[in-house]
Design a protein around this motif. Sequence first.
Motif, PDB file in Angstrom:
ATOM      1  N   HIS A   9      69.414  56.698  41.338  1.00 34.19           N
ATOM      2  CA  HIS A   9      67.965  56.698  41.556  1.00 34.19           C
ATOM      3  C   HIS A   9      67.472  58.132  41.353  1.00 34.19           C
ATOM      4  N   LEU A  10      66.559  58.297  40.383  1.00 30.80           N
ATOM      5  CA  LEU A  10      66.065  59.624  40.017  1.00 30.80           C
ATOM      6  C   LEU A  10      64.712  59.899  40.631  1.00 30.80           C
ATOM      7  N   HIS A  11      64.412  61.167  40.824  1.00 26.90           N
ATOM      8  CA  HIS A  11      63.081  61.556  41.282  1.00 26.90           C
ATOM      9  C   HIS A  11      62.073  61.121  40.215  1.00 26.90           C
ATOM     10  N   PHE A  15      62.180  62.486  35.209  1.00 25.24           N
ATOM     11  CA  PHE A  15      63.207  61.661  34.555  1.00 25.24           C
ATOM     12  C   PHE A  15      63.928  62.414  33.445  1.00 25.24           C
ATOM     13  N   VAL A  18      66.173  65.363  34.610  1.00 27.98           N
ATOM     14  CA  VAL A  18      67.354  64.887  35.330  1.00 27.98           C
ATOM     15  C   VAL A  18      68.327  64.217  34.363  1.00 27.98           C
ATOM     16  N   LYS A  19      67.786  63.458  33.429  1.00 28.37           N
ATOM     17  CA  LYS A  19      68.624  62.798  32.423  1.00 28.37           C
ATOM     18  C   LYS A  19      69.436  63.833  31.656  1.00 28.37           C
ATOM     19  N   ILE A  33      66.357  53.712  31.879  1.00 25.16           N
ATOM     20  CA  ILE A  33      65.749  54.155  33.130  1.00 25.16           C
ATOM     21  C   ILE A  33      64.533  53.279  33.389  1.00 25.16           C
ATOM     22  N   GLY A  37      62.587  54.814  38.326  1.00 25.86           N
ATOM     23  CA  GLY A  37      63.590  55.862  38.318  1.00 25.86           C
ATOM     24  C   GLY A  37      65.006  55.384  38.565  1.00 25.86           C
ATOM     25  N   THR A  39      68.473  53.963  37.260  1.00 24.81           N
ATOM     26  CA  THR A  39      69.198  53.957  36.002  1.00 24.81           C
ATOM     27  C   THR A  39      70.657  53.593  36.231  1.00 24.81           C
ATOM     28  N   GLY A  63      67.279  66.457  41.385  1.00 23.39           N
ATOM     29  CA  GLY A  63      66.437  65.350  40.952  1.00 23.39           C
ATOM     30  C   GLY A  63      67.074  63.981  41.140  1.00 23.39           C
ATOM     31  N   VAL A  64      68.355  63.954  41.512  1.00 18.61           N
ATOM     32  CA  VAL A  64      69.011  62.680  41.835  1.00 18.61           C
ATOM     33  C   VAL A  64      68.788  62.415  43.321  1.00 18.61           C
TER      34      VAL A  64
END
Length: 81
Positions: A9-11, A15, A18-19, A33, A37, A39, A63-64
């Motif tokens: 789960h990303l902020h 995206f 963080v990716k 994604i 958020g 993925t 960011g994760v």
Amino acid sequence: MNICGIMVHLHPESFEEVKQRLLQIPGVEIHGISEEGRTVVTLEEEDEERMAESMFAIQRVEGVLSASMIYHHREEDEELA
């Protein structure tokens, strides 16, 4: 060979950044994604200790928000040939 499926789960506001950070971890592949958020990431490693280290590295990426292993599969090298 160890293969893991990880729900990450990303902020929601970062995206792409963080990716790119996740893709710097060896063995990581990102499979889409969602708008929220979430993925699915796969991680491949030969060694189980390095697999665990990479899993912790994913959890520590800026960011994760969370990362949970949802699948693990191990194959001997002979099975891959």
